[in-house]
Design an enzyme around this catalytic site. Structure first.
Site, PDB file in Angstrom:
ATOM      1  N   PRO A   1       0.834  -1.194   0.000  1.00 58.33           N
ATOM      2  CA  PRO A   1       0.000   0.000   0.000  1.00 58.33           C
ATOM      3  C   PRO A   1       0.876   1.255   0.000  1.00 58.33           C
ATOM      4  CG  PRO A   1      -0.479  -1.416   1.894  1.00 58.33           C
ATOM      5  CD  PRO A   1       0.845  -1.815   1.321  1.00 58.33           C
ATOM      6  N   GLU A   2       1.214   1.729  -1.182  1.00 59.54           N
ATOM      7  CA  GLU A   2       1.948   2.972  -1.330  1.00 59.54           C
ATOM      8  C   GLU A   2       0.916   4.054  -1.663  1.00 59.54           C
ATOM      9  OE1 GLU A   2       5.323   2.435  -3.985  1.00 59.54           O
ATOM     10  OE2 GLU A   2       5.421   0.312  -3.537  1.00 59.54           O
TER      11      GLU A   2
END
Length: 278
Positions: free
Chosen positions: A2-3
């Site tokens: 999850p960037e």
DNA sequence: GTCGATGTTATCAA
DNA sequence: TTTGATAACATCGA
């Protein structure tokens, strides 16, 4: 995983389901995910209404209707680590494995937090002087908000390698390994190049590539390599457009040379030895 | 069964 | 100040 683009996608999904809803109950089966003592965390959230959902770097910020005695707004801050999922689910009974917390909402849905590797963390806190909780104060500017000249100047003031800088959350908030590699490839910058050694033109190219990659990734709902899904449980599709990440040994889409992988700044890095020169 | 690698950050030491 | 190594954790594949 999850960037920035994944967190942005999750936040947009949560916005469709959470604002205005009240948290009816707080269930935490793995208190180690909390940065706030469980009792305090539960006290802050239980009965509070969620008034807004925003992103700050890779953090999800849920603004609560509750206020402290001093009048400060309360926030629920979530970081998904490497494998965290934050899903607004209809079925409040059958939680998948590694679900460490869930939050039944007024009206029936359940917000569910699942994280295989348990690197993610959440906390309840209140706003600081700037309106945003102090815990987030040390983070750098958002990659989509910083302007080109400012970015180039900051980059060229540093000796560290570009890859390390892109991943440093105090330098920029939100970039991760996938988007750092994809950005460097598009800008044709070697991951181990020192910030100070980049010409202004190359620094500006890096800025443009970064915005382009992030915008396209958001449009595609993020990259799903192993665990990532959005707030509705759906995967993204930007992984189909990766040009170097996950393509080690395959031909470069630009020049045909084999994509290489090496460790730069302690992180696995994929890059084209012909297109990305120091 | 063991080893190494995997997208995260925090922490410690040099 | 900066950097590198390491740890936290579970899973997967060689």
């Amino acid at each position: 995983m999850p960037e920035l683009p994944e967190v942005e996608t999750i936040v947009r999904g949560l916005r469709a389901c959470l604002p205005g809803r009240r948290v009816e109950e707080v269930v935490v089966t793995q208190p180690a995910i909390l940065r706030t003592p469980l009792a305090q965390f539960a006290d802050t959230l239980t009965g509070a209404r969620i008034t807004a959902v925003t992103r700050h770097g890779k953090h999800v910020l849920l603004e609560l209707s509750r206020r402290s005695r001093a009048g400060a707004r309360a926030w629920w801050i979530v970081h998904l680590g490497m494998t965290g999922q934050f899903i607004c689910a209809r079925d409040g009974q059958n939680h998948p494995p590694h679900t460490h917390a869930w939050f039944p909402l007024e009206g029936g849905d359940v917000l569910r937090y699942t994280d295989v590797r348990r690197f993610g963390r959440m906390e309840a806190t209140s706003e600081g002087a700037g309106g945003i909780p102090a815990v987030l104060a040390a983070l750098g500017p958002d990659p989509l908000e910083i302007d080109a000249a400012d970015f180039a100047a900051r980059l060229r003031a540093r000796d560290a390698r570009v890859k390390a800088l892109l991943l440093d959350q105090r330098f920029l908030r939100g970039m991760g390994n996938i988007y750092a590699d994809e950005t460097l490839f598009r800008a044709q910058v070697h991951p181990a190049a020192a910030g100070r050694r980049l010409s202004r033109a190359r620094a500006l190219r890096l800025w443009a590539a970064m915005r382009e990659v992030l915008a396209e990734a958001i449009e595609r709902g993020g990259s799903s390599i192993s665990d990532y899904v959005d707030a509705g449980g759906r995967p993204g599709s930007f992984q189909d457009l990766h040009r170097v990440y996950g393509r080690t040994g395959e031909p470069c889409v630009t020049c045909g040379a084999r994509v290489r992988r090496s460790i730069v700044a302690g992180r696995g890095s994929a890059w084209c030895p012909r297109c990305q020169k120091k």
